[in-house]
Design an enzyme around this catalytic site. Sequence first.
Site, mmCIF file in Angstrom:
data_model
loop_
_atom_site.group_PDB
_atom_site.id
_atom_site.type_symbol
_atom_site.label_atom_id
_atom_site.label_comp_id
_atom_site.label_asym_id
_atom_site.label_seq_id
_atom_site.Cartn_x
_atom_site.Cartn_y
_atom_site.Cartn_z
ATOM 1 N N GLN A 152 2.792 9.119 7.515
ATOM 2 C CA GLN A 152 1.636 9.471 8.347
ATOM 3 C C GLN A 152 1.883 10.729 9.186
ATOM 4 O O GLN A 152 0.941 11.391 9.608
ATOM 5 C CB GLN A 152 1.286 8.312 9.297
ATOM 6 C CG GLN A 152 0.827 7.041 8.602
ATOM 7 C CD GLN A 152 -0.597 7.150 8.054
ATOM 8 O OE1 GLN A 152 -1.392 8.013 8.445
ATOM 9 N NE2 GLN A 152 -0.941 6.255 7.129
ATOM 10 N N CYS A 177 -3.768 -2.378 3.276
ATOM 11 C CA CYS A 177 -3.362 -3.636 2.630
ATOM 12 C C CYS A 177 -3.698 -4.831 3.508
ATOM 13 O O CYS A 177 -4.140 -5.861 3.012
ATOM 14 C CB CYS A 177 -1.887 -3.620 2.268
ATOM 15 S SG CYS A 177 -0.828 -3.223 3.639
ATOM 16 N N THR A 181 9.172 11.506 -18.333
ATOM 17 C CA THR A 181 8.422 12.765 -18.337
ATOM 18 C C THR A 181 7.800 12.952 -16.962
ATOM 19 O O THR A 181 7.058 12.083 -16.501
ATOM 20 C CB THR A 181 7.316 12.722 -19.410
ATOM 21 O OG1 THR A 181 7.935 12.413 -20.660
ATOM 22 C CG2 THR A 181 6.581 14.046 -19.499
ATOM 23 N N ALA A 206 1.631 12.188 -1.101
ATOM 24 C CA ALA A 206 0.639 13.267 -1.165
ATOM 25 C C ALA A 206 -0.747 12.847 -0.656
ATOM 26 O O ALA A 206 -1.455 13.649 -0.044
ATOM 27 C CB ALA A 206 0.515 13.773 -2.606
ATOM 28 N N HIS A 207 -1.111 11.574 -0.899
ATOM 29 C CA HIS A 207 -2.513 11.233 -0.601
ATOM 30 C C HIS A 207 -2.825 11.100 0.891
ATOM 31 O O HIS A 207 -3.974 10.906 1.272
ATOM 32 C CB HIS A 207 -2.967 9.996 -1.395
ATOM 33 C CG HIS A 207 -2.499 8.668 -0.869
ATOM 34 N ND1 HIS A 207 -3.319 7.848 -0.135
ATOM 35 C CD2 HIS A 207 -1.332 8.008 -0.999
ATOM 36 C CE1 HIS A 207 -2.663 6.722 0.151
ATOM 37 N NE2 HIS A 207 -1.452 6.804 -0.364
ATOM 38 N N ASN A 218 1.019 3.923 11.309
ATOM 39 C CA ASN A 218 -0.217 4.128 10.555
ATOM 40 C C ASN A 218 -1.425 3.406 11.153
ATOM 41 O O ASN A 218 -2.543 3.615 10.708
ATOM 42 C CB ASN A 218 -0.033 3.660 9.109
ATOM 43 C CG ASN A 218 0.462 2.233 9.032
ATOM 44 O OD1 ASN A 218 1.548 1.920 9.520
ATOM 45 N ND2 ASN A 218 -0.328 1.356 8.456
ATOM 46 N N THR A 229 5.625 4.106 -1.170
ATOM 47 C CA THR A 229 6.117 2.754 -1.455
ATOM 48 C C THR A 229 7.298 2.814 -2.420
ATOM 49 O O THR A 229 8.351 2.213 -2.176
ATOM 50 C CB THR A 229 4.985 1.883 -2.042
ATOM 51 O OG1 THR A 229 3.926 1.831 -1.080
ATOM 52 C CG2 THR A 229 5.452 0.471 -2.352
HETATM 53 N N1 PLP Z 1 4.230 3.997 4.908
HETATM 54 C C1 PLP Z 1 3.198 4.228 5.720
HETATM 55 C C2 PLP Z 1 3.440 4.465 7.184
HETATM 56 C C3 PLP Z 1 1.897 4.256 5.204
HETATM 57 O O1 PLP Z 1 0.869 4.495 6.014
HETATM 58 C C4 PLP Z 1 1.710 4.015 3.812
HETATM 59 C C5 PLP Z 1 0.347 3.973 3.239
HETATM 60 O O2 PLP Z 1 -0.594 3.533 3.860
HETATM 61 C C6 PLP Z 1 2.827 3.779 3.003
HETATM 62 C C7 PLP Z 1 4.073 3.785 3.593
HETATM 63 C C8 PLP Z 1 2.692 3.579 1.527
HETATM 64 O O3 PLP Z 1 2.359 4.808 0.940
HETATM 65 P P1 PLP Z 1 1.860 4.963 -0.566
HETATM 66 O O4 PLP Z 1 0.395 4.633 -0.546
HETATM 67 O O5 PLP Z 1 2.112 6.391 -0.899
HETATM 68 O O6 PLP Z 1 2.657 4.042 -1.415
#
Ligand code: PLP
Length: 393
Positions: free
Chosen positions: A195, A334, A248, A216-217, A167, A88
Amino acid sequence: MNDRFTQTPILAHKAGLPIYLDHHATTPVDRRVADVAMRLMLEEFGNANGTENLHGERAAAAMAKAQLQIARLIGAAAEDVHFTSGSTEAIQLAVAHAIAARKAPLRLAMTRMEHKAVIDTALRAQQLGLAKVSWIAADDKGRVVWQDFERVLKEGADLVCAMAANNEVGTIYPIEQMANAAHSCSADILVDATQALGRMPLDVSTGGYDYVVISAHKIYGPKGIGALVSPKFDRAATYGLIGAHAPTPNVSGAAALGVACEIMEREGAEEARRLLVLRDLLQERLTSMAGIVANGDPDHRLPHNLHIAVAGAPNDVVLSRLRGKVSLSTGSACNSGAQEPSHVLRAMGFSDDKIETCLRIGLGRFNSVEDIERAAAFLTEAILDVRIAMSGA
Ligand code: PLP
């Protein structure tokens, strides 16, 4: 270590944990990644901005190594890797940079299949008079309607935003062709690889992408760290006055993202092949029931994605039956929170009634064949139960 946190699926069942099939929302941290982050937090905890002592020097070296590991996965230059808190923030920075580089409002082009992180940023910039958004049509499989893309480019665009893969329904986009088409019309391209990273080839060096965002997640690293990979990006120019001081750095997070990328470089292709087999097994089990169809592009779909519409079974009721047995979702994290019908499925022309029957399943690194067989049985039972309950029988 407490058994509840083990990543071995069989032990997870013993500990009474549900089978995790929501890997598009987030992934568990790979223990190899956690070990690196732990070492940097506990032992090599120096400030990477303060290289006057050995602790700081080692932290700076860990950051540089992470940049290399990330760059290697996608064929980028290490110095083009800029750490962020996730995709994001990387998207916001990329759009802010593109706006800062232009005197007139930025002409943005994208489909409504994009993640809200892109769409909301674009709409906010439009609201502020800093951008103008043109929408490219998508079809019922979530694919870009190419003629419409060409129309939008012809009308004029400065920055095309294109996800490498969706996603929700997992549709994979022809980003190389999109980048070529954009560049031939003097537009830049922002590729949301959140993704797709590690799950399909992504080569920045051949495609010539202007901005690539990763997180990363989604690849078995921790939450709150990601990167904007861009040869163009300039932090100071983007932030203006408030960019005067470098914060930092999150050294353990950056190192974790680095090693998560290194593992993907080594194991990603093989993992994708394994998950494709498991996904197809689950798809076959579920679509052999009447009234269940798989969504997205059957020919270009992420290997760990399965998105289904289940006639006669509202998704929230199915999910409540699965609670504690299988963790999956109705759509993007979301959207689910906001209880709104998915904007992605709407962009594909699905009716709200159909959207309410859709389930998103995301397989991952620690799922076994047993997991998938058990999940198929739980899902089948829940769907049959709900259908009987809904028909009033
Ligand atoms: N873009 C896509 C295609 C995603 O699936 C997501 C998270 O679900 C994001 C952006 C946002 O990523 P982050 O959670 O690292 O802000």
